[in-house]
Write an enzyme that holds these catalytic residues in place. Structure first.
Site, PDB file in Angstrom:
ATOM      1  N   ARG A 113       0.856  -1.175   0.000  1.00 36.80           N
ATOM      2  CA  ARG A 113       0.000   0.000   0.000  1.00 36.80           C
ATOM      3  C   ARG A 113       0.894   1.227   0.000  1.00 36.80           C
ATOM      4  NH1 ARG A 113      -2.552   0.821   5.376  1.00 36.80           N
ATOM      5  NH2 ARG A 113      -1.050   2.520   5.466  1.00 36.80           N
ATOM      6  N   HIS A 129      -3.646   4.529   4.723  1.00 38.05           N
ATOM      7  CA  HIS A 129      -4.846   3.674   4.790  1.00 38.05           C
ATOM      8  C   HIS A 129      -6.029   4.389   4.136  1.00 38.05           C
ATOM      9  CE1 HIS A 129      -8.212   1.392   6.292  1.00 38.05           C
ATOM     10  NE2 HIS A 129      -8.605   2.385   7.054  1.00 38.05           N
ATOM     11  N   TYR A 153       4.151   5.219  11.531  1.00 37.02           N
ATOM     12  CA  TYR A 153       4.388   3.788  11.742  1.00 37.02           C
ATOM     13  C   TYR A 153       5.261   3.123  10.687  1.00 37.02           C
ATOM     14  CZ  TYR A 153       0.256   3.661   8.655  1.00 37.02           C
ATOM     15  OH  TYR A 153      -0.629   3.862   7.634  1.00 37.02           O
TER      16      TYR A 153
END
Lengths: 372, 341
Positions: A266, A270, A279
């Site tokens: 990805r 998100h 993160y």
């Protein structure tokens, strides 16, 4: 046709590194099992797949921009997952049903859903992205993993009616830990349902890396349900297409379910509200840019003497037109009268809801009168 | 059509007949659930159906409630009308997400472009002396969820006709079967048609309205008979549909009686009684001559079954509530320090 599923040894070999037909450098490599499933594909057809990916990427990035500009409420970008989504979508017949999650934008684009209607969902003026029965696509699911049961149920129904259609369940690495996904695999296995479990392992479930969900490769989960599994390079559209064709063929010929883990990444957050810098390291993201699903097709076609310059230009023209349509449509969306929120809770008028609709209308009318 | 014929059937047999007649009539109907095939269900309610209709129409499903419901959702996309069984009331919670987030909302989500003709059969209620998780009444959870229909039955006839209507409905229906009544016999006329939203006045009376449903209806009739001996007329209403509630029928009754008692096995808090009493206060407040009363299971987990006779509504507790609405001597008189005068 031989299928590598029968022994643990074969699974282990297969899973150590994902199966690949096109390397990041654009080199076509051989694969004993997958090759025959794309043997019919000529350069023009590969170029068409490339065009699909350009279209899907452009759509996705435009929707992302529109959201950042306040024209849409939220967008979960698929950037980086174009090969996984387009390759699998192009392995389906029109009569096959798909049940996906919120990030599955490619199939609806490729099956020609009405974009203006779809975008209402992301502008929060409707829940109805498209007519499921017009496109054979269940509405994209937000509850993680819930749709895998619907895909299996559809496949059981299709099997019961002997209508020769199959289903595909799209879900992510995070979903593999949901109980529904395990239950779906149990039902698919014991009923020998014609369904393909297509897991896009894009590395993250919001912020949690795949290692939080499993200590082993995800494809290995399927063996516990006696479901044959493939682990492919999800950024290699040829490998994805071949594996999905193989799995669909198994389903259609009475061999039951299969599981595909498409290893991808990805590239974006998100959703538009996420901040991946909290993160993951930028170096990691950079390292995946070199494994881009479109780049390797360009490189391969170039090495075959295909006019990539022209292809790129044509694809861009198409994609820009779609993006323009998307932008105009998104900006033009206006909410329908709020009274419509009472519609379609049940299949026929419902006394309690109709009473509340009347109360709402009376209140709204009285408020307007008082204000004027 | 020939004159209607009635047959004497236990409620479990009536449900079996409703399933069989539905399967016979509509080839898109399919049954799924744990142990419903070979065994015929743990209560034998589906006895013989797999033999008669085949293993592909009466599925012995794996033990996974969420999947039983979730695959039923998928089957509707293939044009089927699944009737699924949750083996016991207390086993329904693993399926809660699929019922509440999918089954209930899919018609709304699709703007009516996809229908949800799923029937979820759930044996519910106590009085069977069983262990934990086998005697619960979880209907209020589902009544609270828009998009579901929640119905029950109090007799063989109601069970047959209501289940037939539930299976024919394009809406998802939870059909709560009072398991303690599975063996109670009654007359069934298979030509009787029921809807999924009206209550029935089972007995007229001018003094107090007693509204209830499912397993408590028989107790209410018993209470009415006992009260009649003392010259008190109780109007008994079988609500039949828990969602939607037929407020109009209850309100019309309360306008005649001025008093209302609502009874059910499930707990009081945020229960069906709370909803019905509120609705009556909203619509028939000036007709009320006394505060409405509830007789329910206490607000505790379902207790060990040795105590269920004390936990569940019984005839005496119903009559006690009736006495409260009438201002007659009742158990609450004992709460204010010492015996009543």
């Amino acid at each position: 046709m031989s299928i590598t599923t029968s022994t643990t040894e074969q699974l282990a070999d297969e899973f150590d590194s994902p199966a690949r037909l096109l390397t990041a450098e654009g080199v076509r490599v051989r694969h004993e099992i997958l090759d025959e499933h794309v043997a019919d594909l000529d350069l023009q057809q590969l170029a068409d797949l490339y065009t699909d990916m350009v279209l899907v990427r452009r759509f996705d990035t435009e929707a992302f921009s529109l959201t950042r500009q306040g024209e849409l409420a939220l967008w979960p970008p698929l950037l980086g997952q174009e090969a996984a989504q387009v390759g699998s979508a192009r392995a389906l017949e029109d009569r096959d049903w798909s049940f996906g999650s919120y990030r599955e934008h490619a199939l609806p684009i490729l099956r020609g859903v009405d974009i203006d209607r779809w975008l209402k969902v992301w502008k929060t003026t409707s829940n109805t992205a498209w007519d499921p029965h017009e496109h054979n696509i269940g509405l994209n699911q937000i509850i993680i993993g819930a749709q895998t049961l619907h895909a299996v149920g559809y496949a059981m129904g299709a099997q019961f009616k002997q209508d020769d259609s199959c289903s595909i369940a799209y879900f992510g690495d995070g979903a593999t830990t949901e109980g529904d996904v395990s239950e779906a695999m149990v039902f698919a296995s014991t009923y020998n349902a014609p369904v393909v479990f297509f897991c896009q392992n894009n590395g993250y479930a919001i912020s949690e890396p795949t290692s939080v969900q499993a200590k082993h490769v995800l494809a290995r989960r399927a063996s516990g349900f006696d479901i044959p599994a493939y682990r492919v390079d999800g950024n290699d559209i040829l490998a994805v297409l071949a594996a999905t064709r193989l799995a669909m063929h198994r389903a259609r010929t009475g061999h039951g379910p299969s599981f595909i883990e498409a290893v991808t990444y990805r590239m974006g957050p998100h959703t538009t509200t996420d901040d991946p810098s909290r993160y993951r390291e930028n170096d990691e993201v950079e390292s995946w840019k070199e494994r881009d699903p479109l780049l390797r097709v360009e490189r391969f076609l170039e090495s075959e003497g295909f006019n990539v310059e022209q292809l790129r230009a044509d694809a861009k023209t198409n994609a820009d037109a779609l993006a323009k349509q998307l932008r105009a449509g998104a900006i033009a969306i206006q909410p329908d009268p709020a009274e419509q929120m009472f519609d379609n809770v049940y299949s026929s008028p419902h006394a309690r809801i109709e009473r509340q609709r009347a109360e709402y209308k009376a209140f709204a009318a009285s408020y307007e009168k008082a204000a004027s | 059509m020939s004159a209607a014929q009635t047959e004497t059937m236990a409620m479990g047999k009536a449900i079996n007949a409703a399933l069989a007649d539905s399967l016979e009539e509509d080839p898109s109907i399919i049954l799924s659930g744990e142990d419903i095939g070979q065994l015929g269900g743990v209560f034998r309610v589906t006895d013989g159906l797999q033999d008669r209709f085949g293993k592909d129409r009466v599925l012995d499903s794996p033990l996974a409630e969420s999947a039983i419901v979730g695959t039923a959702v998928g089957m509707t996309y293939a044009g089927l009308r699944p009737v699924v069984e949750i083996q016991f009331d207390g086993f329904i919670y693993p399926a809660f997400d699929q019922i509440v987030a999918q089954v209930a909302k899919l018609q709304y989500r699709t703007g009516g472009l996809h229908r949800m003709p799923i029937t979820i059969r759930v044996p519910f209620g106590g009085h069977i002396g069983s262990v934990e998780h086998h005697s619960e009444s979880p209907e209020a959870y589902f009544a609270h969820t828009a998009g579901l229909r929640v119905v029950t039955a109090s007799s063989s006839q109601e069970a047959y006709s209501t289940l037939r209507a539930a299976i024919k409905s394009d809406d998802p229906v939870l059909f709560f079967e009072p398991k303690a009544k599975y063996w109670s016999k009654g007359e069934v006329d298979r030509t009787v048609v029921r809807d999924l939203e009206t209550a029935a006045v089972l007995q007229s009376g001018r003094d107090v309205t007693l509204a209830t449903y499912g397993p408590t209806v028989e107790l209410a009739m018993g209470a009415a008979a006992a009260a009649a001996d003392e010259g008190i007329e109780i109007e008994v209403i079988d609500l039949r549909s828990i969602s939607p509630l037929d407020v109009d029928t209850v309100a019309a009754s309360v306008r005649r009686t001025g008093r209302l008692v609502v009874a059910h096995e499930s707990q009081a808090e945020c229960g069906i009684g709370s909803e019905l009493i509120t609705s009556i206060c909203e619509t028939a407040f000036t007709s009320l001559e006394a505060a409405p009363e509830r007789v329910t299971g206490y607000d505790i987990p379902y207790p060990p079954a040795a105590w269920e006779g004390e936990f569940l509504p019984g005839v005496d507790r119903l009559l006690d509530a009736v006495d409260r609405t009438l201002g007659r001597k009742n158990s609450r008189d004992f709460m204010r320090g010492g015996a009543a005068a």
